[in-house]
Design a protein around this motif. Structure first.
Motif, PDB file in Angstrom:
ATOM      1  N   ALA A 226      25.342   4.327 -66.447  1.00 52.68           N
ATOM      2  CA  ALA A 226      24.537   3.455 -65.405  1.00 52.68           C
ATOM      3  C   ALA A 226      24.125   4.369 -64.108  1.00 52.68           C
ATOM      4  CB  ALA A 226      25.130   2.241 -64.917  1.00 52.68           C
ATOM      5  N   ILE A 227      25.013   5.177 -63.591  1.00 52.78           N
ATOM      6  CA  ILE A 227      24.795   5.826 -62.488  1.00 52.78           C
ATOM      7  C   ILE A 227      23.742   7.003 -62.846  1.00 52.78           C
ATOM      8  CG2 ILE A 227      26.006   7.578 -60.882  1.00 52.78           C
ATOM      9  CD1 ILE A 227      28.763   5.901 -61.287  1.00 52.78           C
ATOM     10  N   ARG A 228      24.123   7.844 -63.920  1.00 51.01           N
ATOM     11  CA  ARG A 228      23.157   8.762 -64.383  1.00 51.01           C
ATOM     12  C   ARG A 228      21.751   8.332 -64.255  1.00 51.01           C
ATOM     13  NH1 ARG A 228      25.813  10.275 -68.311  1.00 51.01           N
ATOM     14  NH2 ARG A 228      24.806   9.083 -69.939  1.00 51.01           N
ATOM     15  N   ARG A 229      21.598   7.066 -64.897  1.00 51.62           N
ATOM     16  CA  ARG A 229      20.034   6.283 -64.890  1.00 51.62           C
ATOM     17  C   ARG A 229      19.699   6.092 -63.402  1.00 51.62           C
ATOM     18  NH1 ARG A 229      20.228   1.439 -69.274  1.00 51.62           N
ATOM     19  NH2 ARG A 229      18.316   1.104 -68.054  1.00 51.62           N
ATOM     20  N   LEU A 230      20.554   5.580 -62.712  1.00 49.09           N
ATOM     21  CA  LEU A 230      20.136   5.409 -61.316  1.00 49.09           C
ATOM     22  C   LEU A 230      19.778   6.640 -60.376  1.00 49.09           C
ATOM     23  CD1 LEU A 230      22.920   2.691 -60.387  1.00 49.09           C
ATOM     24  CD2 LEU A 230      20.138   2.432 -60.531  1.00 49.09           C
ATOM     25  N   SER A 231      20.427   7.561 -61.004  1.00 48.11           N
ATOM     26  CA  SER A 231      20.202   9.077 -60.232  1.00 48.11           C
ATOM     27  C   SER A 231      18.893   9.511 -60.348  1.00 48.11           C
ATOM     28  CB  SER A 231      21.348  10.003 -60.574  1.00 48.11           C
ATOM     29  OG  SER A 231      20.980  10.699 -61.870  1.00 48.11           O
TER      30      SER A 231
END
Length: 371
Positions: A226-231
């Motif tokens: 999820a963090i990678r997508r938000l980044s």
């Protein structure tokens, strides 16, 4: 009256230093402090910032030690301190292994226990684990229950705790946060780490991440996804103080290293934590304490858990449960980033956790409560 306060982790230190300040300044009490050092470096940072010098430092932190080993060592070592000090009260906070073992040691020595932040319940012994069991167990033999909210007090009443031993005090974490924010404003040099990140990410909205709960250890790759997508958003910066536990750190270093707008940093000391809390656009966390702290500064909280022992925050609208599914996390974060009205509603909702006067109320209760 001699009060022995026992704690071992950074969150406990944060939530107890306002009470230790109040006890120190109150001539009615002799205050003694015992730390187990269940956390070491993170604990020491808070002690230094708050000006707390332990009378007993047990130094029980060991790499990768099991909960049963830690619990046994705390029980024995705190028992020795109780033999030496013979306090009138033992104060513990919350739901850590230190709190449970120290309270049990006091019970074995027939010394009354004051439980700060009593009555929190998720209703699920496995979530959070082992904290839900710890706090329920402490409640069975504590003599004084300092509940942060009316709902927490009601939980204790339903468990047949005597009403006259339950008191709604507010949460000392708000006392700590308001005290620390003033110190940080007076001494900006104390937040050098965050000031550098603010310059690096100037013009971007900051999302603060924390993930460390044991029940989420098997979901760290989902959270990282999820963090990678938000980044991928150019208007966003992600600041992630990564917990030292290898179950967290090893995954996040592999999954998130090298992303330009993701700062994987060591756990922050308390002044830098307060500064990050103050400037963050929102919090994405599985922490319990942040659910109380962030609303006091108007920062919305998305909780990466399916249940919480702090339902007051959910009811008040300051926090929302989002679990660990990557799609759900991304959708909820995106909503707060793109919908200014939704963000404003969460940011301005009333914080149900207190007015910053909990420590003084607990002092009065310690003097007056039956043992």
């Amino acid at each position: 009256m001699k009060i022995l306060t026992v704690f071992g982790t950074r969150p406990e230190a944060i939530k107890l230093f306002p009470l230790l300040h109040a006890l120190r300044d109150d001539p009615r009490f002799e205050s003694r402090v015992c730390v187990t050092a269940q956390h070491r470096e993170m604990l020491d940072q808070v002690l230094a910032f708050a000006g707390i010098v332990p009378d007993h430092d047990l130094g029980l932190m060991r790499d990768r030690q099991s909960l049963d080993t830690l619990n046994a060592r705390i029980l024995v070592e705190v028992g020795g301190v109780l033999e030496a000090e013979r306090p009138d009260w033992v104060v513990v906070q919350g739901d850590t292994t230190t709190a449970f073992a120290a309270a049990l040691a006091a019970h074995y020595h027939r010394i009354p226990v004051c439980h700060v932040e009593a009555g929190l319940r998720s209703g699920d012994l496995a979530n959070p684990w082992p904290e839900e069991m710890n706090r329920r167990a402490i409640a069975t033999f504590a003599a004084l229950h300092c509940a942060p909210t009316g709902l927490a007090a009601d939980n204790l009443v339903r468990e047949s705790i005597e009403r006259e031993r339950i008191h709604i005090t507010g949460n000392t974490v708000i006392d700590a946060l308001l005290w620390a924010r003033e110190r940080v404003r007076e001494a900006p040099e104390s937040t050098r780490i965050m000031r550098e990140l603010e310059r690096r990410f100037e013009g971007r909205r900051i999302v603060r991440i924390s993930a460390h709960r044991r029940e989420n250890f098997g979901h760290m790759r989902e959270i990282a996804s999820a963090i990678r997508r938000l980044s991928q958003r150019d208007d966003l910066a992600i600041v992630f103080p990564v917990h030292r536990n290898p179950a967290v750190r090893d995954v996040m270093q592999v999954e998130l290293s090298g992303l330009d707008n993701v700062a994987l940093i060591d756990p922050l000391d308390y002044p830098n934590f307060v500064r990050l809390l103050d400037i963050a656009h929102l919090m994405l966390t599985d922490s319990g304490g942040v659910q109380e702290e962030a609303p006091a500064l108007g920062t919305p909280v998305l909780v990466m858990r399916e249940t919480t022992e702090r339902p007051e925050a959910i009811a008040a609208g300051t926090a929302r449960l989002v679990g660990t599914d990557p799609e759900r996390i991304v959708n909820e974060v995106t909503r707060l980033l793109d919908d200014s009205e939704t963000h404003a509603a969460m940011a301005s909702a009333h914080n149900p956790y207190g007015d910053g006067q909990a420590a003084s109320r607990i002092c009065d209760l310690l003097k007056e409560a039956p043992r």
